[in-house]
Scaffold this active site. Structure first.
Site, short mmCIF file in Angstrom:
data_model
loop_
_atom_site.label_atom_id
_atom_site.label_comp_id
_atom_site.label_asym_id
_atom_site.label_seq_id
_atom_site.Cartn_x
_atom_site.Cartn_y
_atom_site.Cartn_z
CB CYS A 109 -0.76 -0.30 0.97
SG CYS A 109 -2.50 0.52 1.13
NE ARG A 143 -8.64 6.66 3.10
CZ ARG A 143 -7.51 5.48 2.96
NH1 ARG A 143 -7.11 4.57 2.98
NH2 ARG A 143 -7.04 7.11 3.01
CG HIS A 208 -3.49 -3.47 4.52
ND1 HIS A 208 -2.45 -3.20 4.37
CD2 HIS A 208 -3.86 -2.24 3.55
CE1 HIS A 208 -2.41 -1.80 4.27
NE2 HIS A 208 -2.94 -1.60 3.46
N1 GLN Z 1 -2.27 6.71 2.20
C1 GLN Z 1 -1.91 5.81 1.36
C2 GLN Z 1 -3.62 6.83 1.22
O1 GLN Z 1 -4.64 6.56 1.55
C3 GLN Z 1 -2.09 4.63 1.58
C4 GLN Z 1 -3.03 4.10 2.92
C5 GLN Z 1 -1.91 3.08 3.21
O2 GLN Z 1 -1.23 2.88 3.35
N2 GLN Z 1 -2.80 1.73 3.95
O3 GLN Z 1 -4.11 5.70 -0.66
#
Ligand code: GLN
Length: 257
Positions: A109, A143, A208
């Site tokens: 990520c 998101r 993840h």
């Molecule tokens: N901040 C980055 C995003 O929102 C990565 C998030 C993360 O590592 N889960 O895309």
């Protein structure tokens, strides 16, 4: 015959050892990504392969000659600002490890985004990446959160499962191979069905989970790549009882939430 003897019999090498470098656990370590380090460590130890785990934290230098596997986890935009600056300081060493030495990298990520050319958050300056992966990321207005199932042709099981939580949209430049193809979930950008990216032994992914415990075959694939790179031969891995990992994997296949 004990495992060490089996290793030695099949490779002629008495003491197999893998060195793992955890990059910036003080900055990028959310959503349980630490579980990937534990999966690598245990699946090596269960095969009586010695494991050494080092951490590179803020201000440290990367010793590119020392490690066989590098891991960098995910993080919020704020932590990524510091991580971007730190990675720039170690850019040359990281390239030498990945490009000259064929070291294995697993980036999750936020860490994945910073192995590309840049990550442009919704607010603030562009975060410069190390450019190991020919890709770039721009913040989206949605998101992506949820389970992901993807097709992984390079694995016998053919599927990879994980959990995504990112607003960044990653685009692979022409010629850059995706890690896998999404069948459930969003992946890199929710449009082109790609998930993650691969270059040589460098793997970036949004998954993840943590991704390795739920995909033991992928964990062993990374271990095999690292052993082959270090000992210049294919080293067969002792088969482990993966009943629990397989249950966790199957439980998430095609599960949206
Ligand atoms: N901040 C980055 C995003 O929102 C990565 C998030 C993360 O590592 N889960 O895309």
């Amino acid at each position: 015959m004990n495992i060490r003897a089996i290793n030695s019999k099949s490779t002629g090498i008495s003491e197999l050892k893998i060195s793992i470098c955890h990059l910036y656990p003080d900055l990028l370590n959310i959503y349980g990504d630490m579980g990937n380090i534990l999966a690598l460590k245990n699946r090596l130890k269960w095969r009586d392969i010695e494991v050494e785990i080092s951490e590179v934290k803020t201000g440290d230098r990367v010793n590119y000659k020392k490690h066989d596997i590098y891991f960098i986890g995910g993080g919020q935009d704020q932590q990524q600002i510091m991580a971007s600056l730190e990675l720039q300081r170690n850019k040359e060493a990281i390239h030498k490890a990945a490009v000259d030495n064929d070291a294995v990298f697993l980036a999750i990520c936020g860490g994945y985004q910073l192995l590309g050319h840049y990550y442009q958050p919704l607010e603030g300056d562009k975060l410069i990446g190390v450019g190991l992966l020919d890709a770039y990321t721009v913040a989206g207005d949605t998101r992506f959160i949820g389970n992901v199932t993807a097709k992984a042709k390079f694995l016998k099981r053919k599927t990879i499962v994980g959990f995504e939580n990112h607003s960044g949209l990653t685009y692979l430049n022409k010629g850059t191979k995706p890690f896998v193809k999404v069948s459930v979930g969003h992946g890199n950008n929710g449009k082109d069905k790609t998930e993650g990216a691969r270059y040589k032994n460098v793997f970036g992914t949004y998954l993840h989970g943590p991704v390795l415990p739920k995909n033991p075959e992928f964990c062993d694939y990374l271990i095999s790549l690292a052993l082959k790179k270090k000992y210049n031969c294919d080293i067969p891995l002792l088969k482990l009882n993966d009943d629990i990992e397989t249950f966790a994997h199957k439980d998430r296949i095609n599960a949206k939430y």
